[in-house]
Scaffold this motif. Structure first.
Motif, PDB file in Angstrom:
ATOM      1  N   LEU A   1     -34.248 -42.469  48.740  1.00  0.00           N
ATOM      2  CA  LEU A   1     -34.698 -41.992  47.605  1.00  0.00           C
ATOM      3  C   LEU A   1     -33.634 -41.498  46.630  1.00  0.00           C
ATOM      4  O   LEU A   1     -33.325 -40.190  46.321  1.00  0.00           O
ATOM      5  CB  LEU A   1     -35.693 -40.697  47.902  1.00  0.00           C
ATOM      6  N   PRO A   2     -32.837 -42.558  46.171  1.00  0.00           N
ATOM      7  CA  PRO A   2     -31.880 -42.100  45.335  1.00  0.00           C
ATOM      8  C   PRO A   2     -31.906 -41.204  44.188  1.00  0.00           C
ATOM      9  O   PRO A   2     -31.170 -40.529  43.705  1.00  0.00           O
ATOM     10  CB  PRO A   2     -31.075 -43.641  45.019  1.00  0.00           C
ATOM     11  N   TRP A   3     -33.115 -41.308  43.439  1.00  0.00           N
ATOM     12  CA  TRP A   3     -33.229 -40.509  42.519  1.00  0.00           C
ATOM     13  C   TRP A   3     -33.535 -39.062  42.660  1.00  0.00           C
ATOM     14  O   TRP A   3     -33.541 -38.200  41.824  1.00  0.00           O
ATOM     15  CB  TRP A   3     -34.699 -41.034  41.503  1.00  0.00           C
ATOM     16  N   ASP A   4     -33.641 -38.569  43.878  1.00  0.00           N
ATOM     17  CA  ASP A   4     -33.625 -37.429  44.379  1.00  0.00           C
ATOM     18  C   ASP A   4     -32.253 -36.580  44.560  1.00  0.00           C
ATOM     19  O   ASP A   4     -32.169 -35.488  44.895  1.00  0.00           O
ATOM     20  CB  ASP A   4     -34.557 -37.161  45.662  1.00  0.00           C
ATOM     21  N   LEU A   5     -31.245 -37.759  44.539  1.00  0.00           N
ATOM     22  CA  LEU A   5     -29.732 -37.155  44.641  1.00  0.00           C
ATOM     23  C   LEU A   5     -29.474 -36.083  43.320  1.00  0.00           C
ATOM     24  O   LEU A   5     -29.719 -36.436  42.241  1.00  0.00           O
ATOM     25  CB  LEU A   5     -28.867 -38.022  44.837  1.00  0.00           C
ATOM     26  N   ASP A   6     -28.829 -35.070  43.772  1.00  0.00           N
ATOM     27  CA  ASP A   6     -28.284 -34.298  42.605  1.00  0.00           C
ATOM     28  C   ASP A   6     -27.212 -34.896  41.918  1.00  0.00           C
ATOM     29  O   ASP A   6     -26.438 -35.489  42.302  1.00  0.00           O
ATOM     30  CB  ASP A   6     -27.771 -32.826  43.543  1.00  0.00           C
ATOM     31  N   SER A   7     -27.057 -34.551  40.505  1.00  0.00           N
ATOM     32  CA  SER A   7     -25.965 -35.144  39.700  1.00  0.00           C
ATOM     33  C   SER A   7     -24.473 -34.758  40.352  1.00  0.00           C
ATOM     34  O   SER A   7     -23.583 -35.528  40.428  1.00  0.00           O
ATOM     35  CB  SER A   7     -25.841 -34.573  38.122  1.00  0.00           C
ATOM     36  N   ALA A   8     -24.339 -33.647  41.267  1.00  0.00           N
ATOM     37  CA  ALA A   8     -23.108 -33.044  41.508  1.00  0.00           C
ATOM     38  C   ALA A   8     -22.705 -34.096  42.876  1.00  0.00           C
ATOM     39  O   ALA A   8     -21.893 -34.386  43.218  1.00  0.00           O
ATOM     40  CB  ALA A   8     -23.137 -31.710  42.174  1.00  0.00           C
ATOM     41  N   VAL A   9     -23.711 -34.394  43.620  1.00  0.00           N
ATOM     42  CA  VAL A   9     -23.645 -35.460  44.601  1.00  0.00           C
ATOM     43  C   VAL A   9     -23.274 -36.817  44.060  1.00  0.00           C
ATOM     44  O   VAL A   9     -22.446 -37.396  44.795  1.00  0.00           O
ATOM     45  CB  VAL A   9     -24.827 -35.517  45.573  1.00  0.00           C
ATOM     46  N   LEU A  10     -24.058 -37.405  43.202  1.00  0.00           N
ATOM     47  CA  LEU A  10     -23.682 -38.709  42.599  1.00  0.00           C
ATOM     48  C   LEU A  10     -22.301 -38.707  41.921  1.00  0.00           C
ATOM     49  O   LEU A  10     -21.851 -39.820  42.197  1.00  0.00           O
ATOM     50  CB  LEU A  10     -24.879 -38.925  41.463  1.00  0.00           C
ATOM     51  N   ARG A  11     -21.620 -37.771  41.555  1.00  0.00           N
ATOM     52  CA  ARG A  11     -20.470 -37.598  41.030  1.00  0.00           C
ATOM     53  C   ARG A  11     -19.320 -37.804  42.187  1.00  0.00           C
ATOM     54  O   ARG A  11     -18.409 -38.408  42.013  1.00  0.00           O
ATOM     55  CB  ARG A  11     -19.906 -36.430  40.029  1.00  0.00           C
ATOM     56  N   ARG A  12     -19.591 -37.444  43.180  1.00  0.00           N
ATOM     57  CA  ARG A  12     -18.669 -37.744  44.408  1.00  0.00           C
ATOM     58  C   ARG A  12     -18.955 -38.899  45.129  1.00  0.00           C
ATOM     59  O   ARG A  12     -18.112 -39.345  45.870  1.00  0.00           O
ATOM     60  CB  ARG A  12     -18.945 -36.618  45.177  1.00  0.00           C
TER      61      ARG A  12
END
Length: 189
Positions: free
Chosen positions: A32-43
């Protein structure tokens, strides 16, 4: 969950700031990648969509997971019946079919007195074992529409930069694998 997310982000930041110069490679996966927080995505620098296996991929998985099959086993035919199955689903299906052969052998041993003292052949997975197992095993990947993954990949996915300075956006475009071949996902949705 907020404390856990904060701790995760602190640990991720700590990985990139190692003093001794060690390189740490982090590999993560999400259904469920759309549930990832933007801070996690940046990392997470590279975000790559891995599609469901094609019929050829499913056949290779079947051959790897089922080394003991009957001589009349048709890998290609079974692979064609597994549209929508992920690699993990194929693995679970193969284990179910293998356990079915063991359950049938145990039943024979308990009920057939003529087998007493005779050498028992190794159980082999047959076409009927696989068809029966397909009947009781459902693909997990169908709970979320494929186009939702494709849309997320278009918004947040990564492409590869090539030696000549161009990007591999065209080759990194998600493909939908069908039994009749691979179709560009932009036209398959």
């Amino acid at each position: 969950t907020r404390r856990m997310k904060t701790e995760f982000l602190v640990q991720m930041d700590g990985l990139s700031k190692r003093r001794n110069g060690d390189i740490v490679f982090v590999l993560a996966a999400s259904n469920l990648p759309w549930d990832l927080d933007s801070a996690v995505l940046r990392r997470l620098e590279k975000r790559i969509y891995v599609p469901l296996p094609s019929i050829t991929g499913r056949e290779l998985l079947l051959r790897q997971c089922l080394p003991q099959v009957t001589t009349d086993f048709e890998f290609t035919k079974i692979a064609g019946m597994l549209e929508g199955f992920s690699g993990a689903d194929v693995d679970i299906l193969c284990r179910e079919a293998t356990m079915r052969t063991v359950r049938l052998l145990i039943d024979r041993l308990e009920n057939d007195r003529e087998l007493d003292g005779k050498e028992i052949p190794k159980p082999r997975v047959s076409m009927s074992d696989m068809v029966a197992s397909i009947g009781v095993t459902r693909p997990s990947a169908q709970s979320v529409p494929l186009r939702q993954y494709v849309a997320w990949e278009k918004s947040f996915g990564s492409t590869l930069s090539l030696e000549d300075g161009s990007s591999a956006a065209a080759s990194a475009t998600p493909k939908k694998h069908t039994d009749s071949g691979t179709v560009d996902s932009s036209s398959a949705a």
